[in-house]
Design a protein around this motif. Sequence first.
Motif, PDB file in Angstrom:
ATOM      1  N   PHE A 607       4.847   5.755  -4.360  1.00  0.00           N
ATOM      2  CA  PHE A 607       5.102   4.669  -3.412  1.00  0.00           C
ATOM      3  C   PHE A 607       4.036   4.681  -2.324  1.00  0.00           C
ATOM      4  N   ALA A 608       3.354   3.554  -2.129  1.00  0.00           N
ATOM      5  CA  ALA A 608       2.438   3.381  -1.001  1.00  0.00           C
ATOM      6  C   ALA A 608       3.150   2.507   0.023  1.00  0.00           C
ATOM      7  N   ILE A 609       3.482   3.088   1.182  1.00  0.00           N
ATOM      8  CA  ILE A 609       4.250   2.377   2.212  1.00  0.00           C
ATOM      9  C   ILE A 609       3.258   1.749   3.190  1.00  0.00           C
ATOM     10  N   VAL A 610       3.085   0.447   3.099  1.00  0.00           N
ATOM     11  CA  VAL A 610       2.110  -0.277   3.917  1.00  0.00           C
ATOM     12  C   VAL A 610       2.778  -0.688   5.228  1.00  0.00           C
ATOM     13  N   THR A 611       2.194  -0.268   6.363  1.00  0.00           N
ATOM     14  CA  THR A 611       2.766  -0.556   7.677  1.00  0.00           C
ATOM     15  C   THR A 611       1.861  -1.514   8.450  1.00  0.00           C
ATOM     16  N   LYS A 612       2.262  -1.838   9.685  1.00  0.00           N
ATOM     17  CA  LYS A 612       1.535  -2.855  10.457  1.00  0.00           C
ATOM     18  C   LYS A 612       0.123  -2.409  10.844  1.00  0.00           C
ATOM     19  N   GLY A 613      -0.155  -1.100  10.780  1.00  0.00           N
ATOM     20  CA  GLY A 613      -1.492  -0.623  11.113  1.00  0.00           C
ATOM     21  C   GLY A 613      -2.536  -0.991  10.077  1.00  0.00           C
ATOM     22  N   PHE A 614      -2.097  -1.354   8.859  1.00  0.00           N
ATOM     23  CA  PHE A 614      -3.044  -1.721   7.795  1.00  0.00           C
ATOM     24  C   PHE A 614      -3.294  -3.225   7.850  1.00  0.00           C
ATOM     25  N   ARG A 615      -4.568  -3.619   7.935  1.00  0.00           N
ATOM     26  CA  ARG A 615      -4.926  -5.037   7.971  1.00  0.00           C
ATOM     27  C   ARG A 615      -5.974  -5.386   6.919  1.00  0.00           C
ATOM     28  N   GLY A 616      -6.076  -4.527   5.894  1.00  0.00           N
ATOM     29  CA  GLY A 616      -7.087  -4.741   4.870  1.00  0.00           C
ATOM     30  C   GLY A 616      -6.594  -5.610   3.728  1.00  0.00           C
ATOM     31  N   ASP A 617      -7.303  -5.522   2.621  1.00  0.00           N
ATOM     32  CA  ASP A 617      -6.987  -6.286   1.413  1.00  0.00           C
ATOM     33  C   ASP A 617      -5.929  -5.524   0.613  1.00  0.00           C
ATOM     34  N   ILE A 618      -4.796  -6.148   0.387  1.00  0.00           N
ATOM     35  CA  ILE A 618      -3.685  -5.458  -0.263  1.00  0.00           C
ATOM     36  C   ILE A 618      -3.990  -5.169  -1.738  1.00  0.00           C
ATOM     37  N   ILE A 619      -4.729  -6.053  -2.387  1.00  0.00           N
ATOM     38  CA  ILE A 619      -5.087  -5.828  -3.795  1.00  0.00           C
ATOM     39  C   ILE A 619      -6.094  -4.683  -3.903  1.00  0.00           C
ATOM     40  N   GLN A 620      -7.039  -4.649  -2.978  1.00  0.00           N
ATOM     41  CA  GLN A 620      -8.012  -3.557  -2.964  1.00  0.00           C
ATOM     42  C   GLN A 620      -7.312  -2.220  -2.723  1.00  0.00           C
ATOM     43  N   LEU A 621      -6.302  -2.229  -1.861  1.00  0.00           N
ATOM     44  CA  LEU A 621      -5.532  -1.011  -1.632  1.00  0.00           C
ATOM     45  C   LEU A 621      -4.888  -0.537  -2.923  1.00  0.00           C
ATOM     46  N   HIS A 622      -4.285  -1.448  -3.650  1.00  0.00           N
ATOM     47  CA  HIS A 622      -3.647  -1.069  -4.911  1.00  0.00           C
ATOM     48  C   HIS A 622      -4.660  -0.500  -5.886  1.00  0.00           C
ATOM     49  N   ASP A 623      -5.818  -1.134  -5.987  1.00  0.00           N
ATOM     50  CA  ASP A 623      -6.833  -0.678  -6.943  1.00  0.00           C
ATOM     51  C   ASP A 623      -7.399   0.683  -6.565  1.00  0.00           C
ATOM     52  N   SER A 624      -7.417   1.003  -5.262  1.00  0.00           N
ATOM     53  CA  SER A 624      -7.964   2.286  -4.808  1.00  0.00           C
ATOM     54  C   SER A 624      -6.947   3.410  -4.956  1.00  0.00           C
ATOM     55  N   VAL A 625      -5.712   3.162  -4.507  1.00  0.00           N
ATOM     56  CA  VAL A 625      -4.693   4.209  -4.482  1.00  0.00           C
ATOM     57  C   VAL A 625      -3.956   4.314  -5.809  1.00  0.00           C
ATOM     58  N   MET A 626      -3.794   3.201  -6.503  1.00  0.00           N
ATOM     59  CA  MET A 626      -3.095   3.106  -7.782  1.00  0.00           C
ATOM     60  C   MET A 626      -1.650   3.612  -7.702  1.00  0.00           C
ATOM     61  N   PRO A 627      -0.866   3.112  -6.745  1.00  0.00           N
ATOM     62  CA  PRO A 627       0.532   3.545  -6.675  1.00  0.00           C
ATOM     63  C   PRO A 627       1.369   2.831  -7.733  1.00  0.00           C
ATOM     64  N   ASP A 628       2.493   3.430  -8.082  1.00  0.00           N
ATOM     65  CA  ASP A 628       3.416   2.750  -8.991  1.00  0.00           C
ATOM     66  C   ASP A 628       4.033   1.522  -8.315  1.00  0.00           C
ATOM     67  N   THR A 629       4.348   1.666  -7.018  1.00  0.00           N
ATOM     68  CA  THR A 629       4.988   0.572  -6.267  1.00  0.00           C
ATOM     69  C   THR A 629       4.420   0.524  -4.859  1.00  0.00           C
ATOM     70  N   ILE A 630       4.164  -0.682  -4.373  1.00  0.00           N
ATOM     71  CA  ILE A 630       3.766  -0.868  -2.981  1.00  0.00           C
ATOM     72  C   ILE A 630       4.994  -1.310  -2.188  1.00  0.00           C
ATOM     73  N   VAL A 631       5.226  -0.640  -1.073  1.00  0.00           N
ATOM     74  CA  VAL A 631       6.363  -0.965  -0.197  1.00  0.00           C
ATOM     75  C   VAL A 631       5.814  -1.633   1.055  1.00  0.00           C
ATOM     76  N   LEU A 632       6.205  -2.881   1.295  1.00  0.00           N
ATOM     77  CA  LEU A 632       5.781  -3.608   2.486  1.00  0.00           C
ATOM     78  C   LEU A 632       6.794  -3.352   3.597  1.00  0.00           C
ATOM     79  N   SER A 633       6.340  -2.702   4.667  1.00  0.00           N
ATOM     80  CA  SER A 633       7.244  -2.362   5.762  1.00  0.00           C
ATOM     81  C   SER A 633       7.645  -3.609   6.546  1.00  0.00           C
ATOM     82  N   ALA A 634       8.782  -3.524   7.220  1.00  0.00           N
ATOM     83  CA  ALA A 634       9.290  -4.667   7.988  1.00  0.00           C
ATOM     84  C   ALA A 634       8.513  -4.886   9.275  1.00  0.00           C
TER      85      ALA A 634
END
Length: 666
Positions: A607-634
């Motif tokens: 699980f990659a838990i994406v929080t408000k501090g991240f402002r990059g490209d979400i697809i690029q994040l997936h391709d770099s980290v390769m998590p099974d699931t991306i969790v978008l924080s509230a």
Amino acid sequence: MPPLLPITIALIIGILLQYSGLSAIFTFIPVCASAILAFKKFTTAAIVIMASVLGFTISSLHAPLPFNGNLSKYELKYSGVIKEIKEFDSSRTLIVSIDSCSNSYCHPILAKIFIPSTLPMLDETERIEFTAKLTPLQSATYLPDEIDYNRPLRQQGVTAEALIEPEDITYSYYEPGILNSIFRFRMSVTRVIATTSLSPDAKNFLITILTGDKSYLTSDSRDIFSHTGLAHILALSGLHVGILSWLIFITLLPLHLTGARRLRIFITIIILWLFAMMTGLSPSVVRAVIMATLFLIATMLERVRNPFNSLCFAAIIILLFSPNALFTIGFQLSFISVATILLFAEKINFVKPDKKIAHTAVSYITVSLAAMLGTGIVSAYYFGIFPIYFIIANVVASLLLPILLGTGIIIVFAGALGIATPHLCIIADKIYEAMESTAEWIASLPGAYIDGFYLTPIAIPMYFLALLFWGLYLYKRRQVWIISATAIIAVSFLIIKYDKPKYTAEALYIPPSYSETSIILKESTMLWLITTAHNIETDEIKTKLERKYQKYMSRREIDSISILPELYKSNSGSINRNGNLFYAKGKTFLIVNSPDHLKKYPLPIDFAIVTKGFRGDIIQLHDSVMPDTIVLSADIHLQRHNRYAKELTAAKIPHKELRREPLIMN
């Protein structure tokens, strides 16, 4: 028995039956029964039964309409009046009465609006126009035994909720109307107090006890008063109304001397009701003002006064106009405290009334004890705290508070006339300092309070049943009543002792939070916290979560929440942490709070838990980290959150949105 007591009880039963979901068709039975009893000339019984039908009917008429599910499909423009504001350090919650949708009138909806910012500046009674997607107000619980802060709102008729950003509010202005204008007068009182030479703490306290606005009090001040049994002085009630009545009577003494005794009483009643409207017509203030009004009218007409009957009359009036008030903590604590004082204070006073000075001195203790007999268990149920030395604290407060409150009222009147009162401000500061110092000293004593305990719902009615039997013993002096009370208390202790939850040794919870991302890990009798909040906010987040999860913790013998160290490995190996990487429940998690995490990791990420501090490209994040699931924080900004969700959906990348549902692994 007071004549209005059976009617009051029947009215409450009717409201509870309607709230339980009982069909209106069942009212046909009590109506027929009442008609038969009236025909048989059992008038009192017929009136009592019809009171329950009236309670059911009034509650049905005040019941909110079911939320229109179609509204949750679209982002629409709404307009409504702010009824209540709850301020937090970096956010606020509004209760808004919405009466316009897309520039057209709609049936009023009460909605909970969350703004993750302290801007723009807003006040109660302001009308705002905003754009939002409303959703039904759901249960806001994610952990077992968690306190549901939305439940009281639902009981009060709030049916919808929404998250809006500050820029979503397009327009605001003060709503006209006499009641709104009177209510806004308390802002003038606040400004007068704020411009005096009082110390900051004394200013905040006086604003709270004179206007009912608790947002000025710090959490530390609230805790001190709660831990010493003085929380009731922060809520406007009979004590405040009584002191105000006394000051008005003294001010209007010339009218009495000139023979205008009735005019003096009429003016006092009018001022008391203006005060009630200024403070928002809270149940505790309305109850006190109704009882004071009845007392003054009875005095004017030279009639016999029955305080318990006046209490019942106040309850009937409030419930007829606002049946949902029955479910508010303020209503329950206010009426229970007065009822137990009237029933028990004199009975447990061991000094005879003919010894006036000694009897009055002891009454300071017996009144506090009687009030705590009724409200202690209720406060413990709601807040998980029971103060041990409450009698000492209340005796001191009962001596100092009238002087402080009276001095504060004089300071406000003088300030409104442009008269400076530096000497009175010094006196008020010294009195408040003495009261606060006493409270701090009592709170620091060994065993000053019990906290973190859990009461099952069944414990409350059983306690009051035992209290009823004890009261019967005091009045009737028959041993059977005291034996019954003891037996009920013993059964209650057994229920509490053996009501243990079933739970797993380890668990993970990521509840939605709009200000930060907080991850809660349970390890045996430890509760760990990982949070993205700034270091200066960590303690506040920790305290807030400990309050919210107090029942969860107390039932699992967990003392407090601890911050999980940056480097940690449990003895069992079930929980490990290395910075933003942590392992729990057999899964590996990565907290993504900056673009620096766009890199490969040696371990597979579940699980990659994406929080408000991240402002990059979400697809690029997936391709770099390769998590099974991306969790978008509230806590991600709403527009950016929605863009990420659309991009992940389009790319068919598995993801979860904490705005929609929490991540829970039991």
